[in-house]
Enzyme design. Structure first.
Site, PDB file in Angstrom:
ATOM      1  N   SER A 196      -9.751  -0.367   7.118  1.00  9.65           N
ATOM      2  CA  SER A 196      -9.216  -0.347   5.757  1.00  9.65           C
ATOM      3  C   SER A 196      -8.501  -1.608   5.280  1.00  9.65           C
ATOM      4  CB  SER A 196      -8.284   0.840   5.583  1.00  9.65           C
ATOM      5  OG  SER A 196      -9.048   1.998   5.443  1.00  9.65           O
ATOM      6  N   LYS A 253       0.867  -1.178   0.000  1.00  7.45           N
ATOM      7  CA  LYS A 253       0.000   0.000   0.000  1.00  7.45           C
ATOM      8  C   LYS A 253       0.903   1.228   0.000  1.00  7.45           C
ATOM      9  CE  LYS A 253      -3.828   2.063   2.640  1.00  7.45           C
ATOM     10  NZ  LYS A 253      -4.693   1.917   3.832  1.00  7.45           N
ATOM     11  N   SER A 278      -9.603   2.055   2.877  1.00 11.33           N
ATOM     12  CA  SER A 278      -8.723   2.792   2.003  1.00 11.33           C
ATOM     13  C   SER A 278      -7.726   1.915   1.252  1.00 11.33           C
ATOM     14  CB  SER A 278      -7.960   3.839   2.814  1.00 11.33           C
ATOM     15  OG  SER A 278      -7.132   3.197   3.776  1.00 11.33           O
TER      16      SER A 278
HETATM   17  N1  GLN Z   1     -13.076   4.452   6.418  1.00 12.45           N
HETATM   18  C1  GLN Z   1     -12.335   4.894   7.573  1.00 12.45           C
HETATM   19  C2  GLN Z   1     -11.886   6.325   7.401  1.00 12.45           C
HETATM   20  O1  GLN Z   1     -12.146   6.890   6.381  1.00 12.45           O
HETATM   21  C3  GLN Z   1     -11.174   3.960   7.838  1.00 12.45           C
HETATM   22  C4  GLN Z   1      -9.963   4.253   7.047  1.00 12.45           C
HETATM   23  C5  GLN Z   1      -8.810   3.394   7.424  1.00 12.45           C
HETATM   24  O2  GLN Z   1      -8.944   2.385   8.106  1.00 12.45           O
HETATM   25  N2  GLN Z   1      -7.614   3.807   6.997  1.00 12.45           N
HETATM   26  O3  GLN Z   1     -11.285   6.879   8.280  1.00 12.45           O
END
Ligand code: GLN
Length: 510
Positions: A176, A77, A152
């Site tokens: 994410s 990532k 994400s």
């Molecule tokens: N969807 C969550 C956010 O937007 C989690 C994102 C994540 O785990 N990096 O913060």
């Protein structure tokens, strides 16, 4: 070998070790599949670096000094700083940024012998649930390119599902790893907070950020997690001072018909707690959102729970009463931490700097206006607000108190059960564009992943079927108590051994 790209991490590791295939052959195959950047999954590919690493792996295999995953490809990532590749965190702010060092996770998997095949698209600074917040364009879902892959870590999930790489890293701050894994029909695990080093992970919300592997099976995730984790006390002040484990160790134990009949505490049946409110349908909540999940998701989860009973587990209804509060609590805490972490992007120390400006303050302002996208700006503003004098007590402090209640609620549940199972998300992957104009709709869809994140618990997602109509994958979430990753992976593996149809299914044309 025409089906090389379909092999799992475990299979590739064995083939490489036996010299059935060379690391250069494997890397070449995956690089070829990545050509044209299907699904917009990759942000950087550098075949020269990849092939040099593969050659070094072949030399080690020949010399008998190979690591446990020598020559097996992995993509990272774009949140992990990686030498030889750009690291952008999906942001214009870090366009073309080259790190002078490797993140600890990157270094650890390299030490295990893995070959880096590229950097994966993600929501900007890991903020998002759909991978539509990347400054480099959205990622599409390999099961249906009109749908989002989740976020994400959407690039990671799409790349593994499309067999562009057998393994990827992800990061999970509020879901994410689990949510994109669920939406793309793959397996992913977020370990206990502190297991994997955050050193070299571009920071979003430091008290929540945690790295983990995304691959096709629990067996692969166990191998990858073993390579990724370990104390890093000098470099990460929240790194756990516990020896690393062989997370595969329970998977190889002999198992009869009912392997979970003796997998619980004290050798009794494994007790799986099922939060009753998570499986309800369309239950209006005081916060106005639906607390429960869509019928096809619920059905797939219930079928999987039934399969667990047949493996010898016992299901227990449990209550996690603060589930709904996890949304406001998380979006206060993560925004507060993000507003502080992202203050380093000022045009002086890292990345983008505005070309024209009148004075220092103007330079900061223009740099940050140009470099950050809308969602990142939104979080910085919310975070600055909840931390400001006069509002700190009302928002940030309250959120911290409720965060503790959420963690305590899990401990009450774990007094009754060995692990918790439920949905990862209320629905399957939605259509691209469906929620882009409504940030709150994205936030609400995180309801089932946020509680375990706020508590710092290990949790994972395994594929358990497909929704009706759109036929998109459904993931089941498994949550364990602190440091229980080996047991989580074992429980996931037992299901995958008996019902391989879910995790071996692949998108059309792959
Ligand atoms: N969807 C969550 C956010 O937007 C989690 C994102 C994540 O785990 N990096 O913060």
């Amino acid at each position: 070998m025409s089906d090389l790209h379909l092999k799992t991490v475990a299979e590739l590791a064995a083939m490489l070790k036996n010299k059935d295939v060379s690391a250069v052959e494997v890397a070449t195959r995956f690089l070829a599949r990545m050509g044209g950047n299907p699904h917009n999954a990759f942000l950087d590919i550098n075949s020269e670096v990849t092939l040099a690493q593969a050659q070094a792996s072949d030399a080690k295999i020949a010399a008998g000094t190979a690591g446990p995953l020598e020559g097996v490809p992995i993509a990272h990532k774009d949140i992990f700083v990686t030498q030889g590749f750009a690291t952008t965190a999906g942001s214009k702010m870090l366009h073309n940024y080259q790190s002078p060092f490797d993140a600890t996770v990157v270094k650890n998997v390299r030490q295990a012998g893995m070959v880096t095949v590229g950097k994966l698209n993600c929501d900007e600074f890991a903020m998002g649930s759909a991978n539509e917040n990347s400054a480099y364009g959205a990622v599409t879902n390999p099961w249906n390119a009109t749908h989002i892959p989740g976020g994400s870590s959407g690039g990671s999930a799409a790349a593994v599902a499309a067999r562009l790489t057998p393994a990827a890293t992800g990061t999970d701050t509020g879901g994410s790893i689990r949510q994109p894994a669920a939406f793309c029909g793959i397996t992913g695990i977020k370990p206990t907070y502190g297991r994997a080093s955050r050193y070299g992970m571009v920071a979003f919300a430091s008290s929540l950020d945690q790295a983990g592997p995304m691959a096709r099976s629990a067996e692969d995730c166990a191998l990858l997690l073993t390579a990724m984790c370990g104390p890093d006390l000098d470099r990460d002040s929240t790194s756990l001072n516990v020896a690393n484990e062989d997370f595969s160790r329970l998977l190889t134990l002999p198992a009869g018909d009912k392997p979970l009949a003796t997998a619980g505490k004290d050798g009794g049946p494994l007790r799986i707690g099922v939060p009753e409110n998570w499986l309800a349908i369309d239950q209006a909540s005081p916060l106005g959102q639906v607390d429960g999940c869509a019928p096809p998701v619920r059905m797939a989860i219930q079928n999987a729970l039934h399969a667990y009973e047949q493996l010898g587990a016992v299901l227990l209804p449990i209550a996690l009463p603060h589930t709904q509060l996890s949304i406001p609590v998380y979006y206060i805490v993560c925004a507060a931490e993000a507003s502080s972490n992202l203050s380093r992007f000022d045009g002086v120390k890292f990345g983008h700097r505005a070309k024209e400006f009148s004075d220092l303050a103007d330079m900061y302002q223009r740099t940050r206006s140009e470099g950050f996208g809308d969602e990142v700006k939104r979080r910085i503003m919310i975070g600055s607000y909840v931390l400001s004098h006069g509002y700190y007590d009302a928002y940030y402090l309250q959120a911290q108190k409720i965060r503790r209640m959420i963690a305590d609620g899990f401990q009450k549940a774990f007094a009754q059960c060995d692990l918790i199972a439920g949905p990862v998300a209320p629905t399957t992957a939605w259509k691209l564009g469906d929620k882009t104009d409504d940030p709150v709709a994205n936030y609400l869809a995180d309801i089932f992943t946020l509680p375990a994140s706020l508590a710092g618990l290990p949790c994972m997602s395994i594929p358990v079927g497909f929704g009706e109509g759109s036929h998109m994958p459904v993931g089941m979430q498994l949550i364990g108590n602190y440091l229980q990753e080996a047991q989580l992976l074992n429980v996931a593996h037992r299901f995958q051994s008996v019902h391989p149809q879910h995790h071996t299914a692949k998108p059309e044309g792959v």
